[in-house]
Design a protein around this motif. Structure first.
Motif, PDB file in Angstrom:
ATOM      1  N   PRO A 201      28.073 -32.552  76.639  1.00  0.00           N
ATOM      2  CA  PRO A 201      28.884 -32.218  75.458  1.00  0.00           C
ATOM      3  C   PRO A 201      29.840 -31.052  75.722  1.00  0.00           C
ATOM      4  N   ARG A 202      31.040 -31.159  75.134  1.00  0.00           N
ATOM      5  CA  ARG A 202      32.051 -30.101  75.204  1.00  0.00           C
ATOM      6  C   ARG A 202      32.417 -29.728  73.776  1.00  0.00           C
ATOM      7  N   GLN A 203      32.333 -28.419  73.445  1.00  0.00           N
ATOM      8  CA  GLN A 203      32.540 -27.989  72.066  1.00  0.00           C
ATOM      9  C   GLN A 203      33.899 -27.344  71.895  1.00  0.00           C
ATOM     10  N   SER A 204      34.549 -27.700  70.798  1.00  0.00           N
ATOM     11  CA  SER A 204      35.807 -27.074  70.400  1.00  0.00           C
ATOM     12  C   SER A 204      35.718 -26.848  68.895  1.00  0.00           C
ATOM     13  N   GLY A 205      35.457 -25.603  68.512  1.00  0.00           N
ATOM     14  CA  GLY A 205      35.245 -25.318  67.104  1.00  0.00           C
ATOM     15  C   GLY A 205      33.930 -25.930  66.644  1.00  0.00           C
ATOM     16  N   ASP A 206      33.980 -26.702  65.568  1.00  0.00           N
ATOM     17  CA  ASP A 206      32.763 -27.372  65.081  1.00  0.00           C
ATOM     18  C   ASP A 206      32.727 -28.843  65.476  1.00  0.00           C
ATOM     19  N   ILE A 207      33.435 -29.192  66.550  1.00  0.00           N
ATOM     20  CA  ILE A 207      33.467 -30.577  67.042  1.00  0.00           C
ATOM     21  C   ILE A 207      32.926 -30.622  68.468  1.00  0.00           C
ATOM     22  N   LEU A 208      31.965 -31.516  68.688  1.00  0.00           N
ATOM     23  CA  LEU A 208      31.451 -31.786  70.027  1.00  0.00           C
ATOM     24  C   LEU A 208      32.071 -33.082  70.546  1.00  0.00           C
ATOM     25  N   SER A 209      32.583 -33.031  71.767  1.00  0.00           N
ATOM     26  CA  SER A 209      33.133 -34.226  72.410  1.00  0.00           C
ATOM     27  C   SER A 209      32.208 -34.613  73.555  1.00  0.00           C
ATOM     28  N   VAL A 210      31.798 -35.889  73.574  1.00  0.00           N
ATOM     29  CA  VAL A 210      30.887 -36.352  74.627  1.00  0.00           C
ATOM     30  C   VAL A 210      31.411 -37.655  75.207  1.00  0.00           C
ATOM     31  N   THR A 211      31.094 -37.870  76.447  1.00  0.00           N
ATOM     32  CA  THR A 211      31.378 -39.151  77.105  1.00  0.00           C
ATOM     33  C   THR A 211      30.042 -39.780  77.459  1.00  0.00           C
ATOM     34  N   PRO A 212      29.680 -40.889  76.810  1.00  0.00           N
ATOM     35  CA  PRO A 212      28.366 -41.500  77.075  1.00  0.00           C
ATOM     36  C   PRO A 212      28.239 -41.904  78.533  1.00  0.00           C
ATOM     37  N   PRO A 213      27.041 -41.801  79.089  1.00  0.00           N
ATOM     38  CA  PRO A 213      26.835 -42.242  80.477  1.00  0.00           C
ATOM     39  C   PRO A 213      27.031 -43.751  80.603  1.00  0.00           C
ATOM     40  N   SER A 214      27.204 -44.194  81.820  1.00  0.00           N
ATOM     41  CA  SER A 214      27.553 -45.606  82.064  1.00  0.00           C
ATOM     42  C   SER A 214      26.477 -46.573  81.620  1.00  0.00           C
ATOM     43  N   TYR A 215      25.228 -46.106  81.496  1.00  0.00           N
ATOM     44  CA  TYR A 215      24.143 -47.016  81.131  1.00  0.00           C
ATOM     45  C   TYR A 215      23.916 -47.086  79.623  1.00  0.00           C
ATOM     46  N   ARG A 216      24.674 -46.311  78.818  1.00  0.00           N
ATOM     47  CA  ARG A 216      24.486 -46.321  77.369  1.00  0.00           C
ATOM     48  C   ARG A 216      25.621 -47.089  76.696  1.00  0.00           C
ATOM     49  N   PHE A 217      25.438 -48.403  76.582  1.00  0.00           N
ATOM     50  CA  PHE A 217      26.434 -49.260  75.940  1.00  0.00           C
ATOM     51  C   PHE A 217      26.402 -49.133  74.415  1.00  0.00           C
ATOM     52  N   ASP A 218      25.366 -48.510  73.877  1.00  0.00           N
ATOM     53  CA  ASP A 218      25.185 -48.485  72.427  1.00  0.00           C
ATOM     54  C   ASP A 218      25.796 -47.254  71.768  1.00  0.00           C
ATOM     55  N   ILE A 219      26.437 -46.365  72.539  1.00  0.00           N
ATOM     56  CA  ILE A 219      27.043 -45.159  71.967  1.00  0.00           C
ATOM     57  C   ILE A 219      28.546 -45.391  71.850  1.00  0.00           C
ATOM     58  N   ALA A 220      29.025 -45.517  70.595  1.00  0.00           N
ATOM     59  CA  ALA A 220      30.444 -45.807  70.403  1.00  0.00           C
ATOM     60  C   ALA A 220      31.073 -45.000  69.276  1.00  0.00           C
ATOM     61  N   ILE A 221      30.292 -44.596  68.271  1.00  0.00           N
ATOM     62  CA  ILE A 221      30.846 -43.904  67.109  1.00  0.00           C
ATOM     63  C   ILE A 221      30.034 -42.657  66.806  1.00  0.00           C
ATOM     64  N   GLU A 222      30.544 -41.854  65.882  1.00  0.00           N
ATOM     65  CA  GLU A 222      29.917 -40.580  65.546  1.00  0.00           C
ATOM     66  C   GLU A 222      28.480 -40.767  65.065  1.00  0.00           C
ATOM     67  N   GLU A 223      28.243 -41.800  64.256  1.00  0.00           N
ATOM     68  CA  GLU A 223      26.898 -42.033  63.734  1.00  0.00           C
ATOM     69  C   GLU A 223      25.894 -42.315  64.840  1.00  0.00           C
ATOM     70  N   ASP A 224      26.342 -42.900  65.949  1.00  0.00           N
ATOM     71  CA  ASP A 224      25.448 -43.130  67.085  1.00  0.00           C
ATOM     72  C   ASP A 224      24.930 -41.813  67.654  1.00  0.00           C
ATOM     73  N   LEU A 225      25.810 -40.801  67.720  1.00  0.00           N
ATOM     74  CA  LEU A 225      25.391 -39.500  68.231  1.00  0.00           C
ATOM     75  C   LEU A 225      24.424 -38.819  67.273  1.00  0.00           C
ATOM     76  N   ILE A 226      24.671 -38.956  65.974  1.00  0.00           N
ATOM     77  CA  ILE A 226      23.753 -38.377  64.991  1.00  0.00           C
ATOM     78  C   ILE A 226      22.380 -39.024  65.117  1.00  0.00           C
ATOM     79  N   GLU A 227      22.362 -40.341  65.335  1.00  0.00           N
ATOM     80  CA  GLU A 227      21.089 -41.042  65.521  1.00  0.00           C
ATOM     81  C   GLU A 227      20.370 -40.535  66.761  1.00  0.00           C
ATOM     82  N   GLU A 228      21.106 -40.292  67.841  1.00  0.00           N
ATOM     83  CA  GLU A 228      20.483 -39.773  69.056  1.00  0.00           C
ATOM     84  C   GLU A 228      19.862 -38.399  68.814  1.00  0.00           C
TER      85      GLU A 228
END
Length: 784
Positions: A434-461
């Motif tokens: 994760p990379r933080q800028s203010g109150d926003i975290l930007s992430v790039t899912p690893p190659s084996y995680r096909f199920d991470i696509a939207i913000e709600e997916d990260l909240i679920e994780e």
């Protein structure tokens, strides 16, 4: 997904007990269905070495073995196993040992003393194999406790995974999850690169790059196909539900379970020319490893050489290039196939495989080279040989787009506070950098995680790793109010209650039925067809409920039920030019006796008029009309349309004799089916003045032509009746003496009343005479 707990702990060993580990996985969304011991309890069994084998002096099928169990003295043990021979190491149960269901005692067998028992796998409870002694690894230590030697104190976990977690179909994937959940270290060393000992390589062409954007191949020459698979690999495979076959096949399965990368080994000598990954062509055939001869469809991805298809990509290899006991040169395949290229093919093929199960859920596209290097290292270690150069052909791989997470939104969605540092820590544990800028975290899912696509997916994780059990049990703050129930409609629960009070029993059946039912009971030659029916006899959607009710009736009649009354409220589906229409229908069926058997009434079979009465009570207080209309599934002359408010809303009648014979039905069957919308609609109750003055009854008896329906006469009289006529009903039908041939006698009851005064005889006679004139003038009736 089944796996050995000890195998998992070799990747990540958190300070948790077996049950605590199972609970942690379940709370993180990887449901542990069960945890079972790898073997039942046993005691007093050690590794023994057979030093000598002599024939039993009194039995042809027995031998006397001299066994070293690490003590000062050798043991004499009588054995009946066919594979007992000098030099092997086997499990030996000493005197006093406790096996599953058996305690070992010193005994004499056919006159020879036996000081223990040499064991098969079945006797230890590790498998069902009782064909001979369980042969142990020659490197096993004599005298070592068998539970330690075979790791029998292990536990086997069974996971139930959701379809989006294909990354957890491997020990490495589950270990990543355990490391993220517990914060323990992931002990997985990078796979060592293969040192090419030969210049040999295989040319590879990707003709279908969207379906296969990466294909990695490696040639290994001079392998020993008879090499023995290491015992620890066999044990791990068996505890994962995979049967040991041969060293090369076992190792490909082992790498698939370990890394999640499906692998395949070809006999290189049986391949012709270069490898081409393409879609099937018309007329091609392929015999699969399971013996099935396949004529692939054009959308099936194939692995081909110069001679044609040699494997069904991502699903199963071909028999013509299979590894055998004579194989010395291998071509190893490790690839990334798009889930779309593999998904759903098993339905047409009639089988699924471990490889297809993983590919259709998504395999790590960065794991192809790692998988082939791991497999090559194991083969070289176990089977020997010299590797060529790896040919890793890569086209355009899938992109893993960056996903942004607004940190304040985590609390709003979850309803509990998780601070920014904890959120970053959890995502970092999941290898999302994760990379933080203010109150926003930007992430790039690893190659084996096909199920991470939207913000709600990260909240679920985040909440998954934090623990679903930590979510507060807060009741929702919502204002509850009573919903109004409109008086002009009946809900389905009320309709069901009405049918139950009429002595019917509800059934619930499938909406998809046999195509023949649609033709027989609905005359429907173009039903709505299912793309993927669950069974051949359930291939179309029903447009009528009659077939399902008849099937239920036959089921009950075959079990000696003499009185059957069934109903169902469900949807039907009618094909249209632009798709299909669906609507709710209510259907009922009766067969057998009209009333339950009792002393106060005679037995009488149910008939048309019984169900007509039920139908009229269903629509009450509205008037229901019945018009004779032929119906394909109903008896000629005993079928009618149901008319309400001038609109046809259904049908009623007796089942056609031809269908009774075809479906082997012995009793007459009467049924009706109506539109639920028509039944549920009601008129609002309105006030009517209570009559204070007496009611007058007059009867009109007529003789009329047989073909004139009584309903037509009722409608004519009601239309022309004066205001004081309240109700007109038929109360008698007569055919016989005094009535001309071709005619019938009908009697009508006429009720007259005025709410303002008492009727005079003259007023009554005038009103009745008007009704008689209508019958004579319009329908040629003659007064009796």
């Amino acid at each position: 997904m089944r796996f050995s707990e000890h195998w998992l702990r070799s990747f990540c060993n958190p300070p948790l007990s077996t049950q605590e580990l199972a609970q942690a996985l379940t709370m993180a969304g990887l449901e542990v269905e069960e945890v079972v011991p790898a073997a039942p309890p046993c005691d007093g069994v050690v590794v023994g070495e057979v030093m000598a084998v002599e024939p039993h002096p009194n039995a042809e099928k027995l031998t006397v073995c001299t066994v070293d169990v690490g003590g000062a003295d050798k043991l004499n043990i009588v054995c009946g196993a066919p594979n007992a021979q000098s030099g092997i190491k086997v499990p030996c149960a000493t005197i006093g040992a406790q096996l599953p269901g058996l305690k070992i005692k010193q005994a004499k067998l056919r006159g020879v003393s036996s000081e223990g028992m040499l064991c098969s796998a079945a006797e230890l409870g590790t498998s069902d194999d009782h064909s001979g002694l369980m042969i142990l690894d020659p490197a096993s230590t004599v005298g070592e406790d068998i539970r330690q030697a075979l790791d029998l104190d292990d536990k086997v976990f069974a996971l139930t995974l959701t379809a989006n977690r294909g990354d957890c179909l491997s020990l490495l994937g589950i270990a990543r999850e355990v490391a993220a959940i517990t914060g323990s270290e992931l002990c997985f060393s990078p796979v060592a690169a293969v040192d090419s000992g030969l210049p040999d390589t295989m040319d590879i062409t990707l003709s279908a790059q969207e379906a296969c954007p990466r294909y990695t191949g490696l040639i290994i020459r001079g392998v020993d196909p008879s090499a023995r698979t290491p015992d620890y690999i066999v044990r791990r495979l068996e505890r994962s539900g995979v049967r040991s076959i041969s060293a090369i096949v076992d190792l490909t399965n082992y790498v698939m379970l370990e890394l999640g990368q499906p692998m395949h080994a070809f006999d290189h000598a049986k391949l012709s020319g270069a490898i081409d990954v393409r879609f099937a062509r018309k007329g091609e055939k392929l015999e699969l490893l399971n013996g099935q001869m396949l004529e692939p469809d054009p959308d099936m991805l194939m692995i081909c050489d110069a001679s044609g298809p040699v494997a069904l990509a991502g699903i199963m290899g071909g028999a013509s290039t299979a590894v055998s006991a004579e194989t010395t040169d291998l071509f190893l395949e490790s690839a990334f196939f798009s889930p779309k290229a593999v998904a759903g093919k098993w339905r047409r093929l009639g089988f699924t495989t471990d490889a297809s199960h993983r590919y259709e859920r998504g395999v790590d596209y960065e794991g192809s080279r790692r998988g082939i290097e791991r497999l090559a290292g194991l083969i070289l270690e176990v089977c020997g040989g010299k590797p060529g150069a790896i040919n890793d052909v890569v086209a355009t791989l899938p992109k893993r787009p960056e996903v942004q997470l607004r940190l304040p939104r985590v609390q709003r969605v979850l309803g509990m506070e998780i601070d920014e540092q904890r959120s970053r820590e959890i995502l970092a544990r999941l290898n999302m950098s994760p990379r933080q800028s203010g109150d926003i975290l930007s992430v790039t899912p690893p190659s084996y995680r096909f199920d991470i696509a939207i913000e709600e997916d990260l909240i679920e994780e985040i909440v998954r790793i934090e623990g679903y059990d930590k979510l507060p049990a807060t009741l929702p703050a919502a204002t509850a109010g009573m919903l109004s129930i409109p008086e002009e409609r009946l809900d389905l629960a009320r309709l069901r209650q009405i049918m139950v009070t009429r002595d019917y029993q509800e059934v619930v059946t499938y909406s998809f039925v046999d195509e023949s039912w649609e033709k027989d009971f609905a005359g429907n030659d173009s039903p709505v067809r299912l793309a993927n029916p669950i069974a051949e006899q359930l291939s179309v959607m029903r447009s009528s409920l009659l077939g399902s009710l008849v099937d239920c009736m036959r089921f009950n009649a075959n079990r000696k039920q003499s009185r059957i009354r069934l109903f169902e409220i469900s949807r039907v589906f009618v094909s249209q030019d632009d798709g299909f229409d669906q609507r709710m229908q209510l259907a009922a069926l009766a067969s057998g006796y009209a009333q339950p058997e009792q002393w106060a009434s005679e037995k009488r079979p149910v008939d048309f008029f019984d169900l007509r009465g039920d139908l009229e009570s269903l629509f009450a207080p509205r008037t229901v009309d019945f018009q004779p209309v032929p119906h394909l599934a109903l008896h000629p002359g005993k079928s009618a349309s149901v008319i309400v408010d001038g609109r046809r809303v259904g049908w009623i009648g007796e089942l056609h004799p031809g269908l009774l014979q075809r479906y082997d039905i012995q009793e007459a069957v009467v049924a009706f089916e109506v539109d639920v919308e028509a039944v549920a609609t009601r008129t609002l109750p309105s006030y009517q003045e209570y009559p204070k003055y007496p009611l007058v009854r007059r009867d009109i008896a007529i003789e009329i032509a047989e073909e004139v329906p009584a309903q037509t006469l009722l409608e004519a009289m009601k239309k022309g009746a004066s205001a004081i006529v309240g109700d007109i009903e038929v109360f008698d039908l007569y055919r016989g003496k005094g009535i001309e041939k071709g005619k019938k006698g009908l009697a009508f009851r006429v009720l007259l009343q005025d709410t303002q005064k008492t009727l005079t005889e003259a007023e009554v006679d005038k009103a009745v005479e008007g009704l008689r004139e209508i019958l004579e003038r319009e329908h040629g009736a003659k007064l009796r």
